[in-house]
Design a protein around this motif. Structure first.
Motif, PDB file in Angstrom:
ATOM      1  N   PRO A 100       0.858  -1.215  -0.074  1.00  0.00           N
ATOM      2  CA  PRO A 100       0.005   0.065   0.012  1.00  0.00           C
ATOM      3  C   PRO A 100       0.971   1.073  -0.031  1.00  0.00           C
ATOM      4  N   GLN A 101       0.484   2.423  -0.371  1.00  0.00           N
ATOM      5  CA  GLN A 101       0.993   3.391  -0.336  1.00  0.00           C
ATOM      6  C   GLN A 101       1.032   4.164   1.215  1.00  0.00           C
ATOM      7  N   LEU A 102       2.034   4.198   1.915  1.00  0.00           N
ATOM      8  CA  LEU A 102       1.838   4.261   3.235  1.00  0.00           C
ATOM      9  C   LEU A 102       1.641   5.954   3.676  1.00  0.00           C
ATOM     10  N   LEU A 103       1.242   6.140   4.722  1.00  0.00           N
ATOM     11  CA  LEU A 103       1.012   7.715   5.198  1.00  0.00           C
ATOM     12  C   LEU A 103       1.811   7.828   6.523  1.00  0.00           C
ATOM     13  N   ASN A 104       2.242   9.133   6.516  1.00  0.00           N
ATOM     14  CA  ASN A 104       2.755   9.403   7.895  1.00  0.00           C
ATOM     15  C   ASN A 104       1.469   9.676   8.787  1.00  0.00           C
ATOM     16  N   THR A 105       1.779   9.467  10.184  1.00  0.00           N
ATOM     17  CA  THR A 105       0.789   9.831  11.031  1.00  0.00           C
ATOM     18  C   THR A 105      -0.143  11.113  10.988  1.00  0.00           C
ATOM     19  N   ASP A 106       0.387  12.137  10.333  1.00  0.00           N
ATOM     20  CA  ASP A 106      -0.338  13.306  10.054  1.00  0.00           C
ATOM     21  C   ASP A 106      -1.114  13.207   8.891  1.00  0.00           C
ATOM     22  N   GLY A 107      -1.271  12.103   8.259  1.00  0.00           N
ATOM     23  CA  GLY A 107      -2.187  11.773   6.803  1.00  0.00           C
ATOM     24  C   GLY A 107      -1.208  12.494   5.639  1.00  0.00           C
ATOM     25  N   THR A 108      -0.135  12.648   5.709  1.00  0.00           N
ATOM     26  CA  THR A 108       0.674  13.317   4.555  1.00  0.00           C
ATOM     27  C   THR A 108       1.438  11.941   4.055  1.00  0.00           C
ATOM     28  N   LEU A 109       1.752  11.803   2.593  1.00  0.00           N
ATOM     29  CA  LEU A 109       2.217  10.623   1.803  1.00  0.00           C
ATOM     30  C   LEU A 109       3.684  10.470   2.416  1.00  0.00           C
ATOM     31  N   GLN A 110       3.804   9.128   2.534  1.00  0.00           N
ATOM     32  CA  GLN A 110       5.437   8.678   3.102  1.00  0.00           C
ATOM     33  C   GLN A 110       5.942   8.204   1.732  1.00  0.00           C
ATOM     34  N   PRO A 111       7.173   8.342   1.364  1.00  0.00           N
ATOM     35  CA  PRO A 111       7.801   7.645   0.378  1.00  0.00           C
ATOM     36  C   PRO A 111       8.277   6.194   0.621  1.00  0.00           C
ATOM     37  N   ASN A 112       7.490   5.386   0.586  1.00  0.00           N
ATOM     38  CA  ASN A 112       7.792   3.952   0.880  1.00  0.00           C
ATOM     39  C   ASN A 112       8.257   3.146  -0.441  1.00  0.00           C
TER      40      ASN A 112
END
Length: 259
Positions: A100-112
C-alpha cells in the motif's frame, strides 16, 4: 516481527481483524511485554529466545504461515482490514511484491517506494528531509499503481508462492537493506515490485538511526557494507545498473494505470 514493541502494538494493532486472517507475531527476545500484548490482541506469537534480526524473524513467520497471501507488516503500521480483499486482488493481477501507499501519522504521503539504491541516493536522502517525489523517494497517487525499484520493509505483501519462490528474506542482513535486497531479487526473478495508490495505510516509521545511539548505526553500516558487496554496481551507478537490472531500471518510477 517485534522487538520491545508493546507500545506500537497497542497503538496500531488494537482494531479487530476478520476471523480468517492469520496474524503471526515473531518476537525477537523482547524485554518488555510485547508478547503478552500481542497475545491479548489476538496474535499467534512465536517467541525467539534471542534477537534473530529482521530477516530471520520474518522467515520464521513465513515458514509458519498457512495463508495464500503473505504480508510482512511492522508493529508501527496500521492494517486496514477492509482493504485486504483489494490488496489480494492486486497481488493476483500484478504478481510480485506489492505494498500500500503509506501515510505519515499526520496523513501526508510517506515515500515507501524508492528508486535505484545508489550510494549517492542514500547519502542525499539522509541529508535532506524534503519529502517530494524526486526519482528516489517515490509515491503512488490515488488509484495509481507504480512500479518502483524497491519497497521499504514496513509493509511488503505478495502471494505465499511468490514469497517462497524468492526464498524469503536474506538473513545475511540483520537489520536494514534487506528490503532493497528482496525487491532486487524479485525483479531478477521476473516479479514486478509495485506501490498501490488505492490502498493507504498509516506507518509511524520509528527509525533508530535518527537518534544518537551506537548500535543501530553499527548495524546500518554492517548492512551497508554487505549490500554494496553483493551489488557493487550501485556504488556508482551508470550503465552497469541498467545492464544488471534491466526490468527494474526500465519500469521503476513509471506509472501504471489502476484497474
Amino acid at each position: 516481527m517485534t522487538y520491545n514493541s508493546a507500545a506500537p502494538l497497542r497503538t496500531y494493532w488494537s482494531a479487530e481483524r476478520p476471523a480468517h486472517v492469520e496474524w503471526i507475531v515473531v518476537d525477537n527476545g523482547s524485554t518488555d511485554d510485547s508478547v503478552q500484548v500481542a497475545e491479548s490482541l489476538g496474535a499467534r506469537v512465536i517467541v525467539a529466545e534471542k534477537n534473530l534480526g529482521f530477516s530471520a524473524a520474518n522467515n520464521l513467520g513465513l515458514r509458519s504461515a498457512q495463508g495464500e497471501y503473505i504480508a510482512f507488516v511492522n508493529p508501527d503500521a496500521r492494517v486496514v482490514a477492509s482493504d485486504l480483499d483489494e490488496l489480494a486482488s492486486a497481488i493476483d493481477e500484478l504478481g510480485g511484491l506489492v505494498s500500500p501507499q503509506l501515510l505519515n501519522t499526520d496523513g501526508t504521503l510517506q515515500p515507501n517506494g524508492r528508486g535505484a539504491p545508489l550510494l549517492l541516493h542514500k547519502i542525499l536522502n539522509r541529508a535532506s528531509e524534503r519529502q517530494q517525489d524526486n526519482g528516489y523517494r517515490l509515491y503512488a497517487a490515488d488509484g495509481e499503481r507504480r512500479n518502483v525499484f524497491w519497497l521499504i520493509g514496513a509493509v511488503v505483501a505478495g502471494s505465499a508462492a511468490t514469497m517462497r519462490a524468492l526464498g524469503g528474506w536474506n538473513d545475511r542482513f540483520f537489520l536494514y537493506y534487506e528490503d532493497k535486497d528482496l525487491s532486487i531479487r524479485a525483479w531478477r526473478a521476473g516479479f514486478p515490485v509495485t506501490l498501490l495508490g488505492s490502498v493507504r495505510w498509516t506507518h509511524g516509521w520509528s527509525r533508530e538511526t535518527t537518534r544518537i545511539r551506537l548500535m543501530p548505526w553499527v548495524r546500518e553500516f554492517d548492512s551497508l557494507f554487505r549490500f554494496y558487496s553483493l551489488y557493487p554496481e550501485f556504488l556508482f551507478g551508470g550503465r552497469s545498473v541498467a545492464r544488471r537490472h534491466p526490468e527494474a531500471s526500465a519500469r521503476s518510477g513509471r506509472l501504471v494505470s489502476g484497474g
